[in-house]
Structure formats: C-alpha cells, structure tokens
Design a protein around this motif. Structure first.
Motif, short mmCIF file in Angstrom:
data_model
loop_
_atom_site.label_atom_id
_atom_site.label_comp_id
_atom_site.label_asym_id
_atom_site.label_seq_id
_atom_site.Cartn_x
_atom_site.Cartn_y
_atom_site.Cartn_z
N VAL A 107 10.18 10.11 5.75
CA VAL A 107 11.61 10.40 5.79
C VAL A 107 11.79 11.91 5.98
O VAL A 107 11.18 12.71 5.26
N TYR A 108 12.59 12.25 6.98
CA TYR A 108 12.76 13.65 7.35
C TYR A 108 14.21 14.09 7.16
O TYR A 108 15.14 13.29 7.30
N VAL A 109 14.34 15.36 6.88
CA VAL A 109 15.65 15.93 6.65
C VAL A 109 16.30 16.28 8.00
O VAL A 109 15.68 16.92 8.84
N VAL A 110 17.52 15.80 8.22
CA VAL A 110 18.22 16.08 9.47
C VAL A 110 19.41 17.02 9.26
O VAL A 110 20.00 17.51 10.21
N GLU A 111 19.73 17.27 8.00
CA GLU A 111 20.78 18.24 7.68
C GLU A 111 20.36 18.93 6.39
O GLU A 111 19.94 18.26 5.45
N VAL A 126 16.52 3.45 3.26
CA VAL A 126 15.57 4.39 3.87
C VAL A 126 14.62 5.00 2.82
O VAL A 126 13.51 5.41 3.14
N SER A 127 15.04 5.00 1.56
CA SER A 127 14.23 5.63 0.51
C SER A 127 12.85 5.00 0.38
O SER A 127 11.91 5.63 -0.10
N ILE A 130 19.10 12.36 5.81
CA ILE A 130 17.69 12.05 6.07
C ILE A 130 17.58 10.86 7.01
O ILE A 130 18.51 10.08 7.15
N GLU A 131 16.41 10.75 7.66
CA GLU A 131 16.14 9.58 8.49
C GLU A 131 14.64 9.29 8.50
O GLU A 131 13.82 10.19 8.32
N ALA A 132 14.30 8.01 8.73
CA ALA A 132 12.89 7.61 8.77
C ALA A 132 12.33 7.83 10.16
O ALA A 132 12.98 7.55 11.16
N ARG A 133 11.13 8.38 10.21
CA ARG A 133 10.40 8.62 11.46
C ARG A 133 8.92 8.48 11.21
O ARG A 133 8.51 8.40 10.06
N GLU A 138 11.84 19.08 7.63
CA GLU A 138 10.85 18.90 6.57
C GLU A 138 10.78 17.43 6.17
O GLU A 138 11.78 16.72 6.18
N GLU A 139 9.58 16.99 5.82
CA GLU A 139 9.44 15.63 5.31
C GLU A 139 9.80 15.61 3.83
O GLU A 139 9.38 16.47 3.05
N LEU A 140 10.60 14.63 3.46
CA LEU A 140 10.98 14.45 2.06
C LEU A 140 9.82 13.74 1.35
O LEU A 140 9.35 12.71 1.81
N VAL A 141 9.37 14.32 0.27
CA VAL A 141 8.26 13.70 -0.49
C VAL A 141 8.54 13.81 -1.98
O VAL A 141 9.16 14.77 -2.43
#
Ligand SMILES: [Zn+2]
Length: 156
Positions: free
Chosen positions: A20-24, A78-79, A8-11, A111-114
């Motif tokens: 925070v979005y999923v990159v893998e 990042v969480s 995941i990474e913040a955007r 997808e955005e992590l929520v």
C-alpha cells in the motif's frame, strides 16, 4: 471514514506481493485507514488459518483481543495489503474495539505504508510453523520475525 478520503492505494510491492502506497501526503498522527473485515472468534480464526495455509494467498488476521480477531480477507479493505516492517511508519490504534492505523511520522507520496504486525504467538507453537513469519524487511532494526517479541501467554 469513506474510501474516497483515503490517501493510499494498493500496488505491487518490493517487499511482498501487493503493498500500500501513499498517494497524498500524510501527516504524523493522522488516521490513515480503519482495519476492517469480518469479526470472528479466535477459535474460528485458527480454523480459517489452517484452512488457508494450504493455499498460496497471504492471510491477514488482525488480533483485537483474546476473543476477537478481524479476518481482513473477508469484507476487508485496502488495509489488508499493508506489509509488515520492523521499522514502521504507522501503527494500529484501538479505539473502543475498532482498529485504525495512525501515522507515526509524516509520510510522503510514493512511500510504502508499513506497520509492525507484532503477530501473536504462543510458546507452545511449533517453531517450524513460525518460520513462515521470518522477516526480511531490510530495516536496520529488523528483528528477523513478524511475531511479537513475547508469546501471548506471557503478555499482560
Ligand atoms: Zn524486519
């Protein structure tokens, strides 16, 4: 869990500020990230919260139990940028006091992590103060608030 293994990474988010979005691709049941930060007492968390209310930044305090709160704004990762949704794709799991986020379903790249904050509150709290937790996540099941359904004093 090291930062390198994070998927995941913040955007910038469409919900609020950063997200925070999923990159893998993440699979259901997978541990995504640990929620870390300075561990403080609930009294200290109240004090810091009042202090930060005057600033624009969003505070992220994670309630572990009645004595312990994680201040993700201090030594966090990042969480702390993960937004609330009433229709979450991950949930917080308590592993002997350490808090990890686990995927509730497969989550695809982009997808955005929520997760559902279920913020603790007390029936004695001023309703005006609680209005800052209004939720506009847009989910069909949105309950209109980031607060937990029951006040702390009634939770078992
Ligand atoms: Zn909502």
């Amino acid at each position: 869990m090291s930062e390198q293994t994070l998927k995941i990474e913040a955007r910038r988010s469409s919900i609020h500020g950063l997200g925070v979005y999923v990159v893998e691709r993440i699979r259901a049941g997978e541990t995504i990230v640990e929620i870390v930060g300075e561990r403080i007492s609930s009294e200290e968390s109240d004090r810091r919260f009042d202090e930060k209310q005057t600033e624009a930044g969003h505070t992220f305090m994670f309630y572990v139990d009645e004595d312990t709160v994680i201040d993700c704004g201090t030594n966090g990762n990042v969480s702390r940028f993960i937004n609330h949704s009433c229709e979450p794709n991950c949930e917080a799991v308590d592993d002997e006091g350490r808090i990890f986020l686990e995927a509730l379903r497969d989550i695809e790249v982009g997808e955005e992590l929520v997760f559902d904050y279920r913020l603790t509150w007390d029936s004695g709290d001023d309703p005006e103060d609680l209005k800052v937790y209004l939720c506009r996540c847009g989910a069909r099941s949105c309950r209109g608030t980031m607060l937990d359904v029951v006040p702390l004093s009634e939770a078992s």
